[in-house]
Design an enzyme around this catalytic site. Structure first.
Site, PDB file in Angstrom:
ATOM      1  N   ASP A 119     -15.251  86.032 -21.813  1.00 41.91           N
ATOM      2  CA  ASP A 119     -14.069  85.183 -21.664  1.00 41.91           C
ATOM      3  C   ASP A 119     -13.090  85.505 -22.782  1.00 41.91           C
ATOM      4  OD1 ASP A 119     -12.800  83.103 -20.144  1.00 41.91           O
ATOM      5  OD2 ASP A 119     -13.018  81.823 -21.889  1.00 41.91           O
ATOM      6  N   TYR A 121      -8.875  85.076 -24.473  1.00 40.10           N
ATOM      7  CA  TYR A 121      -7.999  84.068 -25.074  1.00 40.10           C
ATOM      8  C   TYR A 121      -6.595  84.658 -25.043  1.00 40.10           C
ATOM      9  CZ  TYR A 121      -7.187  80.525 -28.860  1.00 40.10           C
ATOM     10  OH  TYR A 121      -6.792  79.449 -29.624  1.00 40.10           O
ATOM     11  N   HIS A 126      -1.169  79.116 -24.918  1.00 36.17           N
ATOM     12  CA  HIS A 126      -2.402  78.358 -25.113  1.00 36.17           C
ATOM     13  C   HIS A 126      -2.902  78.487 -26.546  1.00 36.17           C
ATOM     14  CE1 HIS A 126      -6.380  76.701 -24.549  1.00 36.17           C
ATOM     15  NE2 HIS A 126      -6.933  77.838 -24.920  1.00 36.17           N
ATOM     16  N   ARG A 135      -4.736  73.261 -36.517  1.00 36.81           N
ATOM     17  CA  ARG A 135      -4.283  73.748 -37.826  1.00 36.81           C
ATOM     18  C   ARG A 135      -2.811  73.382 -38.018  1.00 36.81           C
ATOM     19  NH1 ARG A 135      -6.819  77.891 -35.373  1.00 36.81           N
ATOM     20  NH2 ARG A 135      -4.856  78.998 -34.992  1.00 36.81           N
ATOM     21  N   GLU A 193     -10.634  74.702 -18.141  1.00 36.30           N
ATOM     22  CA  GLU A 193      -9.766  75.807 -18.535  1.00 36.30           C
ATOM     23  C   GLU A 193      -9.380  76.548 -17.261  1.00 36.30           C
ATOM     24  OE1 GLU A 193     -11.454  78.232 -21.619  1.00 36.30           O
ATOM     25  OE2 GLU A 193     -11.097  76.706 -23.141  1.00 36.30           O
ATOM     26  N   GLU A 195      -8.204  79.458 -15.356  1.00 32.17           N
ATOM     27  CA  GLU A 195      -8.218  80.873 -15.681  1.00 32.17           C
ATOM     28  C   GLU A 195      -8.208  81.735 -14.420  1.00 32.17           C
ATOM     29  OE1 GLU A 195     -11.048  82.229 -18.536  1.00 32.17           O
ATOM     30  OE2 GLU A 195     -11.284  80.263 -19.494  1.00 32.17           O
ATOM     31  N   ASP A 227     -13.394  77.594 -16.601  1.00 28.91           N
ATOM     32  CA  ASP A 227     -14.400  77.673 -17.658  1.00 28.91           C
ATOM     33  C   ASP A 227     -14.495  76.300 -18.322  1.00 28.91           C
ATOM     34  OD1 ASP A 227     -16.338  79.075 -19.069  1.00 28.91           O
ATOM     35  OD2 ASP A 227     -14.960  79.608 -20.675  1.00 28.91           O
ATOM     36  N   ARG A 231     -15.354  70.033 -25.547  1.00 26.36           N
ATOM     37  CA  ARG A 231     -14.592  70.272 -26.771  1.00 26.36           C
ATOM     38  C   ARG A 231     -15.265  69.707 -28.011  1.00 26.36           C
ATOM     39  NH1 ARG A 231     -11.248  74.301 -25.186  1.00 26.36           N
ATOM     40  NH2 ARG A 231     -10.008  73.711 -23.367  1.00 26.36           N
ATOM     41  N   GLN A 234     -18.244  71.944 -28.876  1.00 27.64           N
ATOM     42  CA  GLN A 234     -17.710  73.214 -29.352  1.00 27.64           C
ATOM     43  C   GLN A 234     -17.166  73.097 -30.779  1.00 27.64           C
ATOM     44  OE1 GLN A 234     -14.530  74.719 -26.934  1.00 27.64           O
ATOM     45  NE2 GLN A 234     -14.252  76.575 -28.137  1.00 27.64           N
ATOM     46  N   TYR A 238     -19.006  75.783 -33.400  1.00 25.32           N
ATOM     47  CA  TYR A 238     -18.448  77.126 -33.262  1.00 25.32           C
ATOM     48  C   TYR A 238     -18.199  77.866 -34.574  1.00 25.32           C
ATOM     49  CZ  TYR A 238     -13.540  76.206 -34.550  1.00 25.32           C
ATOM     50  OH  TYR A 238     -12.386  75.926 -35.230  1.00 25.32           O
ATOM     51  N   LYS A 247     -19.683  75.841 -24.042  1.00 26.42           N
ATOM     52  CA  LYS A 247     -19.108  76.639 -22.953  1.00 26.42           C
ATOM     53  C   LYS A 247     -20.140  77.076 -21.918  1.00 26.42           C
ATOM     54  CE  LYS A 247     -14.752  77.499 -24.292  1.00 26.42           C
ATOM     55  NZ  LYS A 247     -13.570  77.361 -23.442  1.00 26.42           N
ATOM     56  N   THR A 251     -19.491  77.680 -15.495  1.00 30.19           N
ATOM     57  CA  THR A 251     -18.233  78.381 -15.252  1.00 30.19           C
ATOM     58  C   THR A 251     -18.093  78.497 -13.741  1.00 30.19           C
ATOM     59  OG1 THR A 251     -18.423  79.664 -17.304  1.00 30.19           O
ATOM     60  CG2 THR A 251     -16.918  80.498 -15.610  1.00 30.19           C
ATOM     61  N   THR A 340      -7.677  80.428 -20.905  1.00 34.25           N
ATOM     62  CA  THR A 340      -6.794  79.407 -20.351  1.00 34.25           C
ATOM     63  C   THR A 340      -5.384  79.946 -20.137  1.00 34.25           C
ATOM     64  OG1 THR A 340      -8.052  77.720 -21.519  1.00 34.25           O
ATOM     65  CG2 THR A 340      -5.882  77.089 -20.687  1.00 34.25           C
ATOM     66  N   GLU A 354      -4.668  70.563 -24.228  1.00 30.26           N
ATOM     67  CA  GLU A 354      -3.234  70.729 -24.447  1.00 30.26           C
ATOM     68  C   GLU A 354      -2.422  69.628 -23.760  1.00 30.26           C
ATOM     69  OE1 GLU A 354      -2.132  75.159 -23.991  1.00 30.26           O
ATOM     70  OE2 GLU A 354      -4.033  74.845 -22.930  1.00 30.26           O
TER      71      GLU A 354
END
Length: 406
Positions: A119, A121, A126, A135, A193, A195, A227, A231, A234, A238, A247, A251, A340, A354
């Site tokens: 998978d 990114y 996104h 962040r 997600e 995708e 997917d 959250r 994760q 992670y 994850k 899927t 995503t 999001e």
């Protein structure tokens, strides 16, 4: 009123002869077999090919698409050309009708045996949103490597399931920043997600990278992909190795794989690059590598987002090149997801993370307020692409309902 036939399609039907996606179906308790969608029917491709004397009938008679996937592009083109002739030339129409089944009378199955699952990114919008959420004080939302290579992770192929399969809410450890210690229990931030998945046909030799220009020799087609993501699980697990239990529980993919040849008119130039790319990823002189795919996301029957695939920064060919540049080999049935799909606008975001800004701005739905998914929620992804003369190419749907864990 007479029963509709597979050949009596209204003008502009998204699953007309210009499309012909592949899947696997079973009528009643009969064995699984390869099918091709035409309108609201599925054609028994193997039986039809055998009756009409196709030399490729054996590739279409098994319970998965894998034999056809492994056969390579010249055979893919020959099989598609034959199918197109059979459904458009009246001389073959009696045979086509003999081997057609209404979609409502068959079961659809996972169309191919999944090899490895990767998978990515690949959406700048996104990745930027995620960076701003987690962040907020960073000088830039993207990580330093993001515009230099397609970032990805290896997922779990054994939990790839076909559209319509229930999704069991996963459990695991979770810990909010202010919590003194982790707790164990069901995820309370279950997400989606939206995708696009790419299905590998022909494998590659270990130790040899697949260059950009070889993409179409290895990738058979694409499908829709959800997917599912926990959250909260994760976020705790992670660091430093990336996604794992948050994850790997499910899927979902669509029941139909659309061959690349059906999407020729949907090819577009990807967004402009603002960082120089290393030669193995440099597509500045390559044929257009993006796809104009129009996706919609529904929760309990309400459309909550319409992500545009045209905005994806990294292309399917670049993702494939990155997957193999270290010498990793491809296998028939390998699946890789785009990550995503999100656009620049608020109504184009492909995840609840999001759409609700990590739960700070819940969605107001007819079924109630949602920050993340609740048990009983049904999520449906749908998509189409522009075809020749403005006729849409349907990509089917990915449907899944959240059910409580044991």
């Amino acid at each position: 009123m007479p029963e509709p036939t597979p050949l009596a399609l209204p003008e502009g039907h998204p699953f007309g002869p210009h499309n012909l996606p592949y899947g696997v179906f079973s009528p009643g308790d009969a064995p699984r077999r390869v099918g091709v969608r035409l309108g609201d029917h599925v054609l028994d491709a193997g039986s039809l090919a055998a009756e009409l004397g196709s030399p490729h009938a054996a590739l279409l008679t098994g319970p998965t698409l894998n034999p056809l996937l492994a056969a390579g592009r010249p055979v893919w083109s020959e099989v598609r050309a034959a199918l197109t002739t059979w459904v458009t030339d009246p001389v073959h129409h009696p045979a086509v009708e003999r081997h057609a089944h209404p979609l409502g009378e068959v079961s659809l199955h996972l169309p191919f045996e999944v090899g490895d699952y990767v998978d990515f990114y690949a959406s700048e919008h996104h990745a930027s949103n995620v960076g701003r959420i987690f962040r907020p004080d960073a000088p830039t939302p993207l990580t330093p490597n993001w515009k230099h290579l397609p970032i990805g992770y290896h997922g779990r192929s054994g939990t790839v399931v076909v559209s319509g399969t229930d999704v069991v809410r996963p459990s695991g450890q979770r810990k909010a920043p202010a919590d003194p210690a982790p707790v164990f229990g069901p995820s309370v931030k279950l997400d989606i997600e939206a995708e696009v998945g790419f299905v590998v046909g022909v494998g590659s030799e270990r130790g040899r990278a697949v260059p950009l220009e070889a993409y179409r020799e290895h990738v058979f087609g694409l499908c829709l992909l959800n997917d599912w993501s926990a959250r909260d699980i994760q976020a705790w697990e992670y660091v430093p190795l990336g996604p794992f239990l948050g994850k790997s529980f499910a899927t979902s993919v669509s029941a139909w794989v659309t061959p690349l040849e059906a999407l020729e008119t949907a090819r577009v130039v990807p967004p402009a690059r603002d960082e120089a790319l290393l030669p193995y990823l440099d597509d500045s002189s390559a044929e257009p590598g993006g796809y104009d795919l129009r996706i919609s996301v529904e929760i309990n029957g309400e459309v909550v987002s319409e992500p545009p695939f045209t905005t994806m920064y990294w292309t399917a060919a670049q993702m494939l090149a990155q997957t193999t540049v270290n010498g990793a080999s491809l296998r028939t049935g390998d699946l890789y997801g785009s990550g995503t799909v999100s656009g620049a606008e608020a109504g184009q975001r492909g995840s609840l993370l999001e759409l609700t800004w990590n739960g700070e701005r819940p969605l107001e739905l007819g079924s109630g307020e949602r920050s993340f998914l609740e048990d009983g929620d049904e999520v449906v992804l749908r998509a189409w692409a522009p075809g020749a003369q403005g006729v849409p190419v349907g990509l089917g749907e990915v449907r899944g309902t959240v059910v409580p864990g044991a």
